[in-house]
Structure formats: structure tokens, C-alpha cells
Design a protein around this motif. Sequence first.
Motif, PDB file in Angstrom:
ATOM      1  N   ALA A   1     -36.074  -1.256  11.062  1.00 10.92           N
ATOM      2  CA  ALA A   1     -35.087  -0.119  11.419  1.00 10.92           C
ATOM      3  C   ALA A   1     -33.806  -1.183  11.719  1.00 10.92           C
ATOM      4  N   VAL A   2     -33.903  -2.277  12.430  1.00 13.86           N
ATOM      5  CA  VAL A   2     -32.721  -2.892  12.841  1.00 13.86           C
ATOM      6  C   VAL A   2     -31.979  -3.286  11.589  1.00 13.86           C
TER       7      VAL A   2
ATOM      8  N   LYS B   1     -42.035  -2.804  12.134  1.00 16.91           N
ATOM      9  CA  LYS B   1     -41.204  -1.560  12.167  1.00 16.91           C
ATOM     10  C   LYS B   1     -39.605  -1.534  12.945  1.00 16.91           C
ATOM     11  N   TYR B   2     -39.746  -2.390  14.218  1.00 11.38           N
ATOM     12  CA  TYR B   2     -38.403  -2.820  14.578  1.00 11.38           C
ATOM     13  C   TYR B   2     -37.526  -3.509  13.748  1.00 11.38           C
TER      14      TYR B   2
ATOM     15  N   GLU C   1     -45.547  -2.962  15.087  1.00  6.69           N
ATOM     16  CA  GLU C   1     -44.527  -2.643  15.985  1.00  6.69           C
ATOM     17  C   GLU C   1     -43.197  -3.625  15.556  1.00  6.69           C
ATOM     18  N   LYS C   2     -43.484  -4.881  15.664  1.00  9.80           N
ATOM     19  CA  LYS C   2     -42.503  -5.887  15.263  1.00  9.80           C
ATOM     20  C   LYS C   2     -42.115  -5.421  13.956  1.00  9.80           C
TER      21      LYS C   2
END
Length: 251
Positions: free
Chosen positions: A28-29, A24-25, A21-22
Motif C-alpha cells: 500500500a505504501v 500488505k502495508y 499484514e506487513k
Amino acid sequence: LYKLEQDLVESFEKLEQAEKEKQKYIMAVVHEIKAPLTAVITYLDIVLKKMLGPIVPEVEERLSRCFTRVNEAVGLINNVLRISKLRLLNEIVKEEFDLTDILTSLINSRKQSLEAKKIELKLVDERSEIKTLTGDKFLMEMVLSNLLSNAMKYTNPEGNIRIHLSNTDKDLMIKISDDGIGIPKQDLEKMFGDFFRASNAKRDGFEGTGLGLTIVKQVISKHNGTIEIDSPSDIGKEGRPGTTALIQIPY
């Protein structure tokens, strides 16, 4: 003991999911940050090519610096995106490529910077047989670019850099050495940590993020290779200990 084992497995799975999840985040950012910077590069390029009219030399010089720094920022973003993808998908592209082509291209692209600092760079090829490597050409180019950039950044004017190639029947050895500021002994074991920078580099005001060697280590590992960082280097001298990066990759 069984219950403890189950708890450990469950905790590991949660950590693994949190890491995904990290990443992916982060992707995205960072991707969102890249878009406006790319637009800035386009506008600066238009202005510097004087499509909108002549530019005062003093302004042109500062815009050129901006153009260079924004390009560096985009390069860093691309590195972060690539390593996040590597961590997330745990895969690399496999293709055959010639290492000599990569090194020649990297050296040629840095000729102006090397001449500006009066750094002498030697490429010593002592391979008994020229073989192609199988792996991700883009990632390997990123590795060598990062190590060469580090050598140039931390080497004083009129310094020396040497790239040495050798091999065995099964492995290729790449050694990049310089006679720059070197790395303190207490920092050597930490050099591959995320965002870690050598204490003397921070003290002397050298810019950097501490991500480069993390990426290098992970890419080399994905190619089933090893990398070691040592200081002083084999071409270091008094007052200029230098650093050596030794990579070993199976063919």
C-alpha cells in the motif's frame, strides 16, 4: 509437551499473519509512493522532448540524469511490489518462454552502458539442446536483469562479463561471471539477506538497497531452482577477483 507444541503453533500462526499484514502495508505504501514519481517521469519526458520549447544543453543534461534516476526509483518500487505480492500470495505465473530471447533483449538494452565503460560481454551457449522454460517470464527477466546490472555496476572500466549457458536432460544452468571488485569471503553467506550489502561495495561508495539478491533468491526458489554466489569468479584475475552467480533451474 503438548501445551508447548500448541503454543509454538499459535506463535507461528501469529508470525505468519504479521508477515502478511506487513506485506500488505508495504504494498500500500510503496504503491502510493509510485504515483507521484510516475507523474514526475511524465513531466520530465514532456520537457526533454522539447514540447514546451528549447532547453539549454546544461539543463538538458541534468534533466536527463533526473529522468534516469527517477526511472530507477520506479523500477525499484516495481521490484518491491512484485516481491511483496510473491510473499503474500505465494504464487507465480506459469508460461513457456525462451531464455535466449530474454538474454538478447537485456544485452541489447545495455549496449550503450557497456560501451561507455568499455566492458566486454560474452554470451557462451553450450547447451546440447535448446528447450523452453516453464515459469514466470517477467520474474525470470527481473532475475537476469538484476544479476547483469550487478555485474556491470561492480566491474571496472575495460573489465569483462561472461554469461555461460549449459544444460543436462533435466536442468538448465546459467552462470554470470565478472572480473569486478568481488565479494569478501565473510560476506558471501549473508548476500541473500534483506538489505544486506557487501562491505567493500559500501566502503567504495557503490549505491544500492540490498534488496536485489533477496528477490533473485525467492524467485529462483519459486521455480524450484537454486542459486549460488561465489567470489573470486572463474574469470577473475589478480586485483580484480570478480563474482560468479550460478543458477540451476529444472525444465
